[in-house]
Design a protein around this motif. Structure first.
Motif, mmCIF file in Angstrom:
data_model
loop_
_atom_site.group_PDB
_atom_site.id
_atom_site.type_symbol
_atom_site.label_atom_id
_atom_site.label_comp_id
_atom_site.label_asym_id
_atom_site.label_seq_id
_atom_site.Cartn_x
_atom_site.Cartn_y
_atom_site.Cartn_z
ATOM 1 N N ASP A 1 -7.212 -9.067 -29.199
ATOM 2 C CA ASP A 1 -7.163 -9.571 -30.570
ATOM 3 C C ASP A 1 -6.356 -10.861 -30.574
ATOM 4 O O ASP A 1 -5.128 -10.842 -30.501
ATOM 5 C CB ASP A 1 -6.513 -8.525 -31.483
ATOM 6 C CG ASP A 1 -6.421 -8.990 -32.936
ATOM 7 O OD1 ASP A 1 -6.899 -10.104 -33.236
ATOM 8 O OD2 ASP A 1 -5.865 -8.233 -33.763
ATOM 9 N N SER B 1 -5.696 -12.830 -32.851
ATOM 10 C CA SER B 1 -4.844 -13.029 -34.019
ATOM 11 C C SER B 1 -3.501 -12.331 -33.851
ATOM 12 O O SER B 1 -2.595 -12.502 -34.667
ATOM 13 C CB SER B 1 -5.547 -12.526 -35.290
ATOM 14 O OG SER B 1 -5.737 -11.125 -35.237
ATOM 15 N N ASP B 2 -3.361 -11.556 -32.781
ATOM 16 C CA ASP B 2 -2.112 -10.862 -32.433
ATOM 17 C C ASP B 2 -1.414 -11.671 -31.342
ATOM 18 O O ASP B 2 -1.738 -11.543 -30.154
ATOM 19 C CB ASP B 2 -2.426 -9.443 -31.953
ATOM 20 C CG ASP B 2 -1.187 -8.613 -31.644
ATOM 21 O OD1 ASP B 2 -0.103 -9.209 -31.451
ATOM 22 O OD2 ASP B 2 -1.315 -7.388 -31.576
ATOM 23 N N LYS C 1 -9.619 -13.653 -45.935
ATOM 24 C CA LYS C 1 -8.476 -13.191 -45.138
ATOM 25 C C LYS C 1 -8.858 -13.036 -43.668
ATOM 26 O O LYS C 1 -8.159 -13.516 -42.770
ATOM 27 C CB LYS C 1 -7.949 -11.864 -45.683
ATOM 28 C CG LYS C 1 -6.742 -11.339 -44.913
ATOM 29 C CD LYS C 1 -6.252 -10.028 -45.509
ATOM 30 C CE LYS C 1 -5.064 -9.480 -44.706
ATOM 31 N NZ LYS C 1 -4.562 -8.198 -45.273
ATOM 32 N N ASN C 2 -9.971 -12.357 -43.411
ATOM 33 C CA ASN C 2 -10.393 -12.137 -42.018
ATOM 34 C C ASN C 2 -10.908 -13.419 -41.378
ATOM 35 O O ASN C 2 -10.688 -13.665 -40.185
ATOM 36 C CB ASN C 2 -11.453 -11.047 -41.959
ATOM 37 C CG ASN C 2 -10.876 -9.658 -42.174
ATOM 38 O OD1 ASN C 2 -9.794 -9.351 -41.682
ATOM 39 N ND2 ASN C 2 -11.583 -8.818 -42.911
ATOM 40 N N ASP D 1 -9.879 -16.426 -42.071
ATOM 41 C CA ASP D 1 -8.705 -17.240 -41.779
ATOM 42 C C ASP D 1 -7.940 -16.702 -40.565
ATOM 43 O O ASP D 1 -7.409 -17.481 -39.763
ATOM 44 C CB ASP D 1 -7.777 -17.271 -42.997
ATOM 45 C CG ASP D 1 -6.627 -18.238 -42.821
ATOM 46 O OD1 ASP D 1 -6.859 -19.459 -42.913
ATOM 47 O OD2 ASP D 1 -5.486 -17.786 -42.569
ATOM 48 N N ALA D 2 -7.916 -15.390 -40.418
ATOM 49 C CA ALA D 2 -7.197 -14.788 -39.294
ATOM 50 C C ALA D 2 -7.763 -15.239 -37.953
ATOM 51 O O ALA D 2 -7.006 -15.519 -37.011
ATOM 52 C CB ALA D 2 -7.254 -13.261 -39.400
ATOM 53 N N GLN E 1 -5.471 -18.729 -38.031
ATOM 54 C CA GLN E 1 -4.236 -18.176 -37.476
ATOM 55 C C GLN E 1 -4.318 -17.913 -35.975
ATOM 56 O O GLN E 1 -3.369 -18.170 -35.233
ATOM 57 C CB GLN E 1 -3.860 -16.880 -38.214
ATOM 58 C CG GLN E 1 -3.584 -17.059 -39.699
ATOM 59 C CD GLN E 1 -2.432 -18.019 -39.969
ATOM 60 O OE1 GLN E 1 -1.492 -18.129 -39.176
ATOM 61 N NE2 GLN E 1 -2.491 -18.716 -41.096
ATOM 62 N N ALA E 2 -5.461 -17.418 -35.520
ATOM 63 C CA ALA E 2 -5.625 -17.151 -34.087
ATOM 64 C C ALA E 2 -5.594 -18.442 -33.280
ATOM 65 O O ALA E 2 -5.041 -18.492 -32.169
ATOM 66 C CB ALA E 2 -6.932 -16.400 -33.833
ATOM 67 N N THR F 1 -11.680 -22.687 -43.213
ATOM 68 C CA THR F 1 -10.854 -21.982 -42.225
ATOM 69 C C THR F 1 -10.988 -22.607 -40.838
ATOM 70 O O THR F 1 -10.012 -22.661 -40.083
ATOM 71 C CB THR F 1 -11.208 -20.485 -42.171
ATOM 72 O OG1 THR F 1 -12.608 -20.321 -41.856
ATOM 73 C CG2 THR F 1 -10.916 -19.799 -43.498
#
Length: 312
Positions: A61, A63-64, A97-98, A100-101, A105-106, A153
């Motif tokens: 993942d 995004s983690d 949200k997903n 953008d993640a 963000q990732a 995004t």
């Protein structure tokens, strides 16, 4: 030894990279710089000096940040090819949200890690960062103005990468991607034509298709040549200019389908997310900086249809 991480490896581009890695050993003696990209197993490609790690959202993942850091340290990653993206353009309109993640963000995570660990990063972006109102091919420094959540995004991911600015990193924007893998326009047209005698396709959206296999080849070719202090943006698609209507007509012609294609305007085929009406990318920069040749879209479509077993 170089350890290369390919994220989003089950998507169209990631799958094509994996397929190319499978094929390279038989060509290794004659492929110059590509000699190092050889010999795969299911999730790891290796030769005497280089290893490929193919991951998707179920195995890593991105995004983690902690998970990515751990994976990179454990496998001593030197290069990241980020093919991962939230590409459900219409769904993104209500799932920001997903989107953008993954798209923002990732990418920020990968950029920060790349800078901290001196990792080379190749990130894939999209023509959707533009509003599609140009009248000549978009250059890398043209103003961006995305109309959809997907485009916004993806642009946020680009800006995060540029702001962090890891050395030896590039962004490649592409358009109208298709492949023998995954869901795409070519496969959709072929599927619909099996059961219908007529189809209506928009003619007022103009751009250039990109055969994911061609982009994958280009990425593998230029990876050893990427050496820059600041993040650079490049554009890549096949050569040629056409509408979705023209593209559909060419698919039917090459496969000898008895399916009539009717041209319609975009307003007659409304979608939750607006599409750019003009998506032609200027590819002069990538051709000049890396001395590459880009195939004409008809030649690439022909190759893909042969892979699919649909060429007549």
């Amino acid at each position: 030894m170089l350890n290369i991480l390919v994220t989003g490896s089950n998507g169209q581009l990631g799958s094509e990279i994996r397929e190319l890695i499978n094929e390279i050993p038989s060509q290794a003696e004659n492929d110059g710089e590509l000699t190092s990209f050889c010999a795969p197993t299911r999730n790891l490609a290796e030769n005497n000096e280089h290893y490929f790690f193919f991951t998707d959202k179920t195995t890593l993942d991105i995004s983690d940040k902690e998970a990515v850091n751990k994976f990179i340290d454990m496998n001593k990653i030197n290069i990241i090819i980020n093919c991962a993206a939230y590409t459900a353009v219409d769904k993104a309109q209500t799932d920001e949200k997903n989107a953008d993640a993954i798209n923002h963000q990732a990418v920020k995570n990968l950029a920060q890690i790349s800078k901290e660990k001196s990792i080379k990063l190749i990130h894939i972006s999209t023509d959707y960062v533009f509003d599609g109102t140009n009248h000549k091919p978009y250059k890398e420094d043209n103003a961006t103005a995305p109309k959809s959540i997907y485009g916004k995004t993806k642009l946020a991911g680009e800006k995060a990468l540029q702001a962090i600015n890891p050395k030896n990193s590039i962004i490649i924007r592409t358009s109208w991607v298709y492949s023998s893998f995954g869901a795409n326009f070519v496969k959709t047209m072929l599927s619909l034509a099996k059961n219908r005698d007529e189809l209506s396709v928009v003619y007022d959206q103009v751009g250039t298709p990109t055969y994911a296999r061609d982009l994958a080849k280009t990425i593998l070719e230029i990876v050893p040549k990427v050496k820059n202090e600041n993040v650079e943006i490049y554009h890549y698609s096949n050569e040629g200019v056409l509408s979705w209507y023209d593209f559909a007509k060419e698919i039917m012609k090459m496969t000898k389908r008895e399916c009539t294609i009717h041209p319609i305007e975009s307003f007659k085929y409304p979608t939750p997310a607006p599409r750019p009406h003009f998506s032609i990318l200027n590819k002069s920069k990538i051709k000049k900086d890396f001395d590459i040749n880009i195939p004409f879209y008809k030649d690439s479509l022909d190759e893909c249809l042969k892979v699919l077993g649909e060429r007549r």
